[in-house]
Design an enzyme around this catalytic site. Sequence first.
Site, short mmCIF file in Angstrom:
data_model
loop_
_atom_site.label_atom_id
_atom_site.label_comp_id
_atom_site.label_asym_id
_atom_site.label_seq_id
_atom_site.Cartn_x
_atom_site.Cartn_y
_atom_site.Cartn_z
N GLY A 8 0.82 -1.21 0.00
CA GLY A 8 0.00 0.00 0.00
C GLY A 8 0.85 1.25 0.00
N THR A 10 1.19 3.39 -2.43
CA THR A 10 0.77 4.41 -3.40
C THR A 10 0.08 5.59 -2.73
OG1 THR A 10 -1.30 3.21 -3.72
CG2 THR A 10 0.48 2.75 -5.29
N VAL A 60 -3.50 -7.39 -3.28
CA VAL A 60 -3.18 -8.32 -2.17
C VAL A 60 -4.25 -9.39 -1.98
CG1 VAL A 60 -1.72 -6.68 -0.88
CG2 VAL A 60 -4.18 -6.81 -0.36
N ASN A 86 0.65 -2.87 5.33
CA ASN A 86 -0.11 -1.64 5.49
C ASN A 86 -1.35 -1.59 4.59
OD1 ASN A 86 -0.43 1.44 5.84
ND2 ASN A 86 0.01 1.22 3.65
N SER A 139 -5.62 -0.99 13.77
CA SER A 139 -6.38 0.25 13.90
C SER A 139 -6.92 0.32 15.31
CB SER A 139 -7.56 0.26 12.92
OG SER A 139 -8.44 1.33 13.20
N TYR A 152 -15.47 -3.65 9.33
CA TYR A 152 -14.12 -3.04 9.33
C TYR A 152 -13.47 -3.32 10.69
CZ TYR A 152 -10.24 0.21 9.25
OH TYR A 152 -8.97 0.75 9.31
N LYS A 156 -10.04 -5.58 11.60
CA LYS A 156 -8.87 -5.05 12.32
C LYS A 156 -8.67 -5.76 13.66
CE LYS A 156 -7.21 -2.18 9.28
NZ LYS A 156 -5.87 -2.36 8.71
N GLY A 183 -5.51 5.85 15.38
CA GLY A 183 -6.85 6.42 15.33
C GLY A 183 -6.99 7.22 14.04
N GLU A 188 -6.13 9.07 2.20
CA GLU A 188 -7.22 8.80 1.25
C GLU A 188 -8.25 7.84 1.86
OE1 GLU A 188 -5.59 7.53 -2.54
OE2 GLU A 188 -4.32 9.29 -2.67
P1 NDP Z 1 -5.01 5.08 1.99
O1 NDP Z 1 -6.33 4.85 1.34
O2 NDP Z 1 -4.44 6.44 1.93
O3 NDP Z 1 -3.94 4.02 1.42
C1 NDP Z 1 -4.28 2.66 1.35
C2 NDP Z 1 -3.22 1.91 0.57
O4 NDP Z 1 -3.60 0.52 0.54
C3 NDP Z 1 -3.07 2.37 -0.85
O5 NDP Z 1 -1.71 2.45 -1.18
C4 NDP Z 1 -3.75 1.28 -1.66
O6 NDP Z 1 -3.08 1.12 -2.91
C5 NDP Z 1 -3.50 0.05 -0.79
N1 NDP Z 1 -4.49 -1.00 -1.05
C6 NDP Z 1 -5.80 -0.98 -0.74
N2 NDP Z 1 -6.41 -2.09 -1.21
C7 NDP Z 1 -5.44 -2.82 -1.82
C8 NDP Z 1 -5.44 -4.06 -2.52
N3 NDP Z 1 -6.55 -4.79 -2.66
N4 NDP Z 1 -4.27 -4.52 -3.03
C9 NDP Z 1 -3.14 -3.79 -2.89
N5 NDP Z 1 -3.07 -2.62 -2.24
C10 NDP Z 1 -4.22 -2.14 -1.73
O7 NDP Z 1 -5.22 4.62 3.52
P2 NDP Z 1 -4.27 4.75 4.81
O8 NDP Z 1 -2.88 5.04 4.44
O9 NDP Z 1 -4.95 5.63 5.76
O10 NDP Z 1 -4.41 3.27 5.38
C11 NDP Z 1 -3.33 2.36 5.44
C12 NDP Z 1 -3.67 1.29 6.46
O11 NDP Z 1 -3.86 1.88 7.75
C13 NDP Z 1 -4.94 0.50 6.17
O12 NDP Z 1 -4.73 -0.83 6.54
C14 NDP Z 1 -5.97 1.16 7.08
O13 NDP Z 1 -7.03 0.28 7.42
C15 NDP Z 1 -5.11 1.50 8.28
N6 NDP Z 1 -5.59 2.56 9.14
C16 NDP Z 1 -5.93 3.81 8.64
C17 NDP Z 1 -6.36 4.80 9.52
C18 NDP Z 1 -6.77 6.14 9.05
O14 NDP Z 1 -7.53 6.83 9.78
N7 NDP Z 1 -6.32 6.63 7.90
C19 NDP Z 1 -6.39 4.57 10.95
C20 NDP Z 1 -6.04 3.24 11.35
C21 NDP Z 1 -5.63 2.31 10.49
P3 NDP Z 1 -3.79 0.92 -4.34
O15 NDP Z 1 -5.15 1.57 -4.26
O16 NDP Z 1 -2.85 1.57 -5.30
O17 NDP Z 1 -3.85 -0.55 -4.49
C1 8X3 Z 2 -9.30 3.87 10.77
C2 8X3 Z 2 -9.71 4.62 11.98
O1 8X3 Z 2 -11.67 5.25 13.47
O2 8X3 Z 2 -12.06 5.27 11.07
O3 8X3 Z 2 -8.91 2.58 11.08
O4 8X3 Z 2 -11.87 3.21 12.25
S1 8X3 Z 2 -11.41 4.57 12.20
#
Ligand code: NDP
Ligand code: 8X3
Length: 251
Positions: A8, A10, A60, A86, A139, A152, A156, A183, A188
């Site tokens: 992840g 990107t 993935v 990630n 998360s 979701y 997690k 949190g 995105e």
């Molecule tokens: P973004 O949406 O900004 O980034 C998510 C990344 O995951 C992208 O690079 C996307 O790449 C990749 N991804 C998603 N689905 C797939 C797939 N099927 N195959 C390959 N790659 C995939 O989200 P975040 O950076 O915020 O989130 C990253 C992680 O942290 C996640 O696991 C999320 O659940 C977790 N998280 C996020 C929080 C938040 O508030 N932002 C809080 C807690 C946890 P592409 O689309 O190019 O495949």
């Molecule tokens: C992302 C944080 O609070 O939207 O894992 O679930 S929350």
Amino acid sequence: MSIALITGATAGFGKASAEKFASNGLNLILTGRRKERLEELKVQLEKQYGISCLPLCFDVRDKSAVNDAIGNIPAEWQGIDILVNNAGLALGRDYFDEADMDDWDIMIDTNLKGLLYVTRAALPFMIKKGGGHIINLGSIAGKEVYEKGNVYCASKHAVDAISKSMRIDLLRHGIKVTAIHPGAAETEFSLVRFKGDPDKAGAVYEGYEPLSAADIADTIWYCASLPKHVCINDLVITCTAQANSFLTFRK
Ligand code: NDP
Ligand code: 8X3
């Protein structure tokens, strides 16, 4: 030079972590589905930091694609030291009885099964190397549940459980396992969750200062850069305005 594989990469945490790791001189295997973004990041990081990047484009959720991409990485990239699991997402914010079951499948397939596939594919290299570090992005939703968070949160919670299991089962290989549970962080994430609706996504972060992708990249790097004998097992991090998974102080 050490090698880190970041899924992840990107967007969001993965991209910010790639920048943080590159600035500290690591070579990087960067994965995601958006090929152009991977290629752009490779060019940027190699130029800016003088490191090398190997972009691998795959979903993935696709077990054969994961095995094919990671199983066939060139010999010079096989010495993976750090795996950052990630890649992940939330889809929808609906009551359990009203939610779209296709969203459920995608979340479980990505957040849990994708993490399992990538880890199993990378592990033979880490075991052969005699140790390493796996960092799983859980998360706060993996610690506590909230209204309309149902599947979701469940996905997690599964990451939390599998991280504990991995730590036990991989101990004999000298592999550290860290679970990081952020949190609300502005990436995105909410745009994806609300299926491209910028108003709904923006509203999530109104009235308080959320975490940033850089905050989480700093935390991931902190865990990754500790001495070999030190392992952060489990780390929950929120912005100061957030007390738990459902209570955020908004002005
Ligand atoms: P973004 O949406 O900004 O980034 C998510 C990344 O995951 C992208 O690079 C996307 O790449 C990749 N991804 C998603 N689905 C797939 C797939 N099927 N195959 C390959 N790659 C995939 O989200 P975040 O950076 O915020 O989130 C990253 C992680 O942290 C996640 O696991 C999320 O659940 C977790 N998280 C996020 C929080 C938040 O508030 N932002 C809080 C807690 C946890 P592409 O689309 O190019 O495949
Ligand atoms: C992302 C944080 O609070 O939207 O894992 O679930 S929350």
